[in-house]
Design an enzyme around this catalytic site. Structure first.
Site, PDB file in Angstrom:
ATOM      1  N   LEU A  10       0.567  -0.972  -0.431  1.00 32.96           N
ATOM      2  CA  LEU A  10      -0.080   0.095   0.131  1.00 32.96           C
ATOM      3  C   LEU A  10       1.227   1.309   0.441  1.00 32.96           C
ATOM      4  O   LEU A  10       0.289   2.304   0.049  1.00 32.96           O
ATOM      5  CB  LEU A  10      -0.892  -0.465   1.517  1.00 32.96           C
ATOM      6  CG  LEU A  10      -1.960  -1.311   1.176  1.00 32.96           C
ATOM      7  CD1 LEU A  10      -2.538  -1.005   2.736  1.00 32.96           C
ATOM      8  CD2 LEU A  10      -2.839  -0.977   0.418  1.00 32.96           C
ATOM      9  N   GLN A  12       4.336   3.767  -1.383  1.00 29.40           N
ATOM     10  CA  GLN A  12       4.232   4.726  -2.532  1.00 29.40           C
ATOM     11  C   GLN A  12       4.505   4.158  -3.740  1.00 29.40           C
ATOM     12  O   GLN A  12       4.073   3.301  -5.059  1.00 29.40           O
ATOM     13  CB  GLN A  12       5.039   5.163  -2.919  1.00 29.40           C
ATOM     14  CG  GLN A  12       5.490   7.225  -3.642  1.00 29.40           C
ATOM     15  CD  GLN A  12       6.767   7.916  -3.341  1.00 29.40           C
ATOM     16  OE1 GLN A  12       7.233   7.626  -2.288  1.00 29.40           O
ATOM     17  NE2 GLN A  12       7.118   8.588  -4.750  1.00 29.40           N
ATOM     18  N   ASP A  34      -0.572  -5.959   3.422  1.00 32.88           N
ATOM     19  CA  ASP A  34       0.391  -4.973   3.493  1.00 32.88           C
ATOM     20  C   ASP A  34      -0.016  -4.588   5.238  1.00 32.88           C
ATOM     21  O   ASP A  34      -1.180  -5.666   5.854  1.00 32.88           O
ATOM     22  CB  ASP A  34       0.163  -3.383   3.136  1.00 32.88           C
ATOM     23  CG  ASP A  34       0.800  -2.087   3.763  1.00 32.88           C
ATOM     24  OD1 ASP A  34       1.255  -1.831   2.941  1.00 32.88           O
ATOM     25  OD2 ASP A  34       0.925  -1.834   5.094  1.00 32.88           O
ATOM     26  N   ARG A  36      -1.269  -2.305   6.928  1.00 28.26           N
ATOM     27  CA  ARG A  36      -2.748  -2.079   7.186  1.00 28.26           C
ATOM     28  C   ARG A  36      -3.668  -2.191   5.650  1.00 28.26           C
ATOM     29  O   ARG A  36      -3.815  -2.979   4.610  1.00 28.26           O
ATOM     30  CB  ARG A  36      -2.477  -0.256   6.334  1.00 28.26           C
ATOM     31  CG  ARG A  36      -1.562  -0.020   7.263  1.00 28.26           C
ATOM     32  CD  ARG A  36      -1.041   1.820   6.684  1.00 28.26           C
ATOM     33  NE  ARG A  36      -0.474   1.961   5.307  1.00 28.26           N
ATOM     34  CZ  ARG A  36      -0.443   2.465   4.284  1.00 28.26           C
ATOM     35  NH1 ARG A  36      -1.610   3.198   4.505  1.00 28.26           N
ATOM     36  NH2 ARG A  36       0.290   2.922   3.425  1.00 28.26           N
ATOM     37  N   TYR A 140      18.499   5.287   7.864  1.00 30.76           N
ATOM     38  CA  TYR A 140      18.146   3.723   7.109  1.00 30.76           C
ATOM     39  C   TYR A 140      19.649   3.696   5.885  1.00 30.76           C
ATOM     40  O   TYR A 140      19.297   2.308   5.779  1.00 30.76           O
ATOM     41  CB  TYR A 140      17.414   5.014   6.131  1.00 30.76           C
ATOM     42  CG  TYR A 140      16.661   4.507   5.049  1.00 30.76           C
ATOM     43  CD1 TYR A 140      16.034   3.881   4.963  1.00 30.76           C
ATOM     44  CD2 TYR A 140      17.506   5.731   3.306  1.00 30.76           C
ATOM     45  CE1 TYR A 140      15.153   3.334   3.654  1.00 30.76           C
ATOM     46  CE2 TYR A 140      16.634   4.986   2.317  1.00 30.76           C
ATOM     47  CZ  TYR A 140      15.862   4.456   2.367  1.00 30.76           C
ATOM     48  OH  TYR A 140      15.010   4.542   1.240  1.00 30.76           O
TER      49      TYR A 140
HETATM   50  P1  NAD Z   1       6.674   3.345   1.520  1.00 31.89           P
HETATM   51  O1  NAD Z   1       6.551   4.101   3.366  1.00 31.89           O
HETATM   52  O2  NAD Z   1       5.854   4.319   0.859  1.00 31.89           O
HETATM   53  O3  NAD Z   1       5.246   1.974   2.333  1.00 31.89           O
HETATM   54  C1  NAD Z   1       6.043   1.089   2.903  1.00 31.89           C
HETATM   55  C2  NAD Z   1       4.906   0.529   3.570  1.00 31.89           C
HETATM   56  O4  NAD Z   1       4.735  -0.714   4.179  1.00 31.89           O
HETATM   57  C3  NAD Z   1       3.696   1.575   3.704  1.00 31.89           C
HETATM   58  O5  NAD Z   1       2.536   0.711   2.824  1.00 31.89           O
HETATM   59  C4  NAD Z   1       3.474   0.299   5.424  1.00 31.89           C
HETATM   60  O6  NAD Z   1       2.329   0.608   5.738  1.00 31.89           O
HETATM   61  C5  NAD Z   1       4.006  -0.795   4.705  1.00 31.89           C
HETATM   62  N1  NAD Z   1       4.256  -1.229   6.161  1.00 31.89           N
HETATM   63  C6  NAD Z   1       5.105  -0.569   6.998  1.00 31.89           C
HETATM   64  N2  NAD Z   1       5.805  -1.785   8.232  1.00 31.89           N
HETATM   65  C7  NAD Z   1       5.163  -2.546   8.187  1.00 31.89           C
HETATM   66  C8  NAD Z   1       4.996  -4.150   8.633  1.00 31.89           C
HETATM   67  N3  NAD Z   1       6.290  -4.096   9.984  1.00 31.89           N
HETATM   68  N4  NAD Z   1       4.597  -4.936   7.814  1.00 31.89           N
HETATM   69  C9  NAD Z   1       4.728  -4.688   6.604  1.00 31.89           C
HETATM   70  N5  NAD Z   1       4.215  -3.726   6.194  1.00 31.89           N
HETATM   71  C10 NAD Z   1       4.675  -2.691   6.329  1.00 31.89           C
HETATM   72  O7  NAD Z   1       8.240   3.179   0.794  1.00 31.89           O
HETATM   73  P2  NAD Z   1       7.678   3.272  -0.639  1.00 31.89           P
HETATM   74  O8  NAD Z   1       8.267   4.770  -1.009  1.00 31.89           O
HETATM   75  O9  NAD Z   1       6.789   2.519  -1.343  1.00 31.89           O
HETATM   76  O10 NAD Z   1       9.307   2.201   0.269  1.00 31.89           O
HETATM   77  C11 NAD Z   1       9.477   1.027  -0.424  1.00 31.89           C
HETATM   78  C12 NAD Z   1      10.273  -0.213  -0.544  1.00 31.89           C
HETATM   79  O11 NAD Z   1      11.484   1.244  -1.034  1.00 31.89           O
HETATM   80  C13 NAD Z   1      11.411   0.494   0.847  1.00 31.89           C
HETATM   81  O12 NAD Z   1      12.272  -0.698   1.464  1.00 31.89           O
HETATM   82  C14 NAD Z   1      12.012   1.642  -0.015  1.00 31.89           C
HETATM   83  O13 NAD Z   1      13.443   2.132   1.598  1.00 31.89           O
HETATM   84  C15 NAD Z   1      12.544   1.766  -0.547  1.00 31.89           C
HETATM   85  N6  NAD Z   1      12.814   2.871  -1.410  1.00 31.89           N
HETATM   86  C16 NAD Z   1      12.109   3.909  -1.793  1.00 31.89           C
HETATM   87  C17 NAD Z   1      12.270   5.019  -1.940  1.00 31.89           C
HETATM   88  C18 NAD Z   1      11.237   6.026  -2.709  1.00 31.89           C
HETATM   89  O14 NAD Z   1      11.207   7.166  -3.322  1.00 31.89           O
HETATM   90  N7  NAD Z   1       9.932   5.796  -2.878  1.00 31.89           N
HETATM   91  C19 NAD Z   1      13.654   5.033  -2.861  1.00 31.89           C
HETATM   92  C20 NAD Z   1      14.421   4.072  -2.445  1.00 31.89           C
HETATM   93  C21 NAD Z   1      13.952   3.174  -1.720  1.00 31.89           C
HETATM   94  N1  SER Z   2      12.953   8.268  -1.151  1.00 34.27           N
HETATM   95  C1  SER Z   2      14.397   7.625  -0.179  1.00 34.27           C
HETATM   96  C2  SER Z   2      13.944   8.442   0.900  1.00 34.27           C
HETATM   97  O1  SER Z   2      14.294   9.181   1.229  1.00 34.27           O
HETATM   98  C3  SER Z   2      15.334   7.214  -0.763  1.00 34.27           C
HETATM   99  O2  SER Z   2      15.555   6.149  -0.420  1.00 34.27           O
HETATM  100  O3  SER Z   2      13.948   7.608   2.213  1.00 34.27           O
END
Ligand code: NAD
Ligand code: SER
Length: 315
Positions: A10, A12, A34, A36, A140
């Protein structure tokens, strides 16, 4: 056809990756999970799962005969600084759980995202190479670097098919980001449309690696479909597209919304951003699996404003 389970579906990325995978492999081959519950019924197959609960995780994998896990659940950089111990547990221990599921033969394939946050001061800031020194300063980044080492270890020691990308800041309109340092590059569009004004938590000249979500999703699926003999990196691939500063993004928005104003009020995330690269070199991903982004800054700005106007009922 792979039988896929996505954790953190759920969030991003998950809220878009899930439907890209459904389109490619069919709705009965993709199980979204998820901690949630979803707010609507757009997910045909959804299970509530806390990934810290390994027994429930295993039961759901067995119930749906899953062979491939996209493990997205994590805490992002800004939130992780506030809850460092919880961030370490969620971001590293649950990856080990998933890798051990593969080692025990329960699943075959894993996708796990790393981040540009593995780099810190000491690495080249411009065109950071794949192999640059990694001295992460945020919890992180420290957890992501540990995760990368786990991935390579399980690949080398147990021949586990685990693949990973160092995502930059991802920009998208469907779901708000979850508390990262790059979130300003999404918030700014909402505020530009709602208030024509944005208070930015990074200073104007902070260049960071970024990517539009459609490129990130396409690149992720391309990596997962690449024949294994083509892959030379088993920790995580540098993955690049855009690089811009808050000032450059604000100027791009101002071309389309002339009344838009930005103010810079840096907070604790400035120090995290200052330790990250300005842009990273993804030539290894280009060579190994043909990675090529499609969205530049003007194209990304156009689509973000157009989609958010629709979402916010502005047209
Ligand atoms: P986000 O924070 O939007 O989503 C994370 C999801 O994980 C949420 O829906 C949350 O409800 C769920 N969650 C949290 N704790 C949980 C648990 N204990 N069990 C199950 N679900 C749980 O994150 P995102 O941006 O979608 O990122 C996803 C992955 O990509 C992560 O590993 C993040 O580090 C990585 N990432 C994201 C970005 C970015 O810019 N969005 C950049 C680099 C890496
Ligand atoms: N968009 C992510 C953050 O800012 C990069 O991993 O945490």
């Amino acid at each position: 056809m792979p039988k896929i389970l996505i954790t953190g579906a759920l969030g991003q990325i998950g809220s878009e990756l899930t439907f890209a995978l459904v389109e490619r492999y069919g709705e009965n081959n993709v199980i979204a999970t998820d901690i949630r519950q979803p707010l609507n019924d757009e997910y045909k197959h959804f299970e509530q799962l806390d990934v810290l609960d390994a027994e429930s995780f295993k039961k759901i994998l067995k119930k749906h005969s899953i062979d491939t896990v996209y493990h997205l659940a994590a805490m992002l950089s800004g939130v992780a600084e506030k809850f460092p111990v919880r961030a370490w547990d969620l971001n590293t221990k649950t990856l080990l759980t998933v890798l051990n599921f593969a080692k025990d033969g329960l699943i075959k394939n894993i996708f796990w995202p790393s981040s540009i946050a593995v780099y810190g001061r000491g690495a080249e800031k411009e065109g950071t190479p794949q192999s640059a020194i990694k001295n992460p300063e945020s919890m992180y980044g420290i957890a992501k670097l540990a995760g990368e080492r786990f991935c390579e270890y399980y690949y080398k020691k147990f021949n586990i098919n685990v693949r990973s990308i160092r995502y930059p800041g991802l920009i998208s309109w469907k779901t708000q980001p979850g508390g990262g340092t790059t979130d300003y590059a999404v918030d700014i569009f909402y505020q530009a449309l709602e208030n024509q004004k944005y208070n930015c938590f990074l200073n104007e000249n902070t260049a960071l690696p970024m990517l539009y979500m459609d490129d990130a999703i396409r690149g992720t699926i391309e990596l997962m479909e690449t024949p294994s003999e083509k892959l030379s990196v088993h920790s995580s691939y540098n993955f690049s597209g855009l690089s811009f500063t808050p000032k450059e993004l604000a100027e791009e928005i101002k071309k389309r919304i002339p009344a838009f104003e930005i103010e810079y009020l840096p907070d604790f995330r400035q120090s995290i951003a200052d330790s990250w690269p300005n842009w990273i070199d993804d030539s290894v991903a280009q060579k190994d699996w043909g990675w090529k982004p499609e969205f530049d800054l003007p194209k990304m700005t156009d689509i973000m404003l157009q989609q958010l106007k629709l979402k916010l009922g502005k047209i």
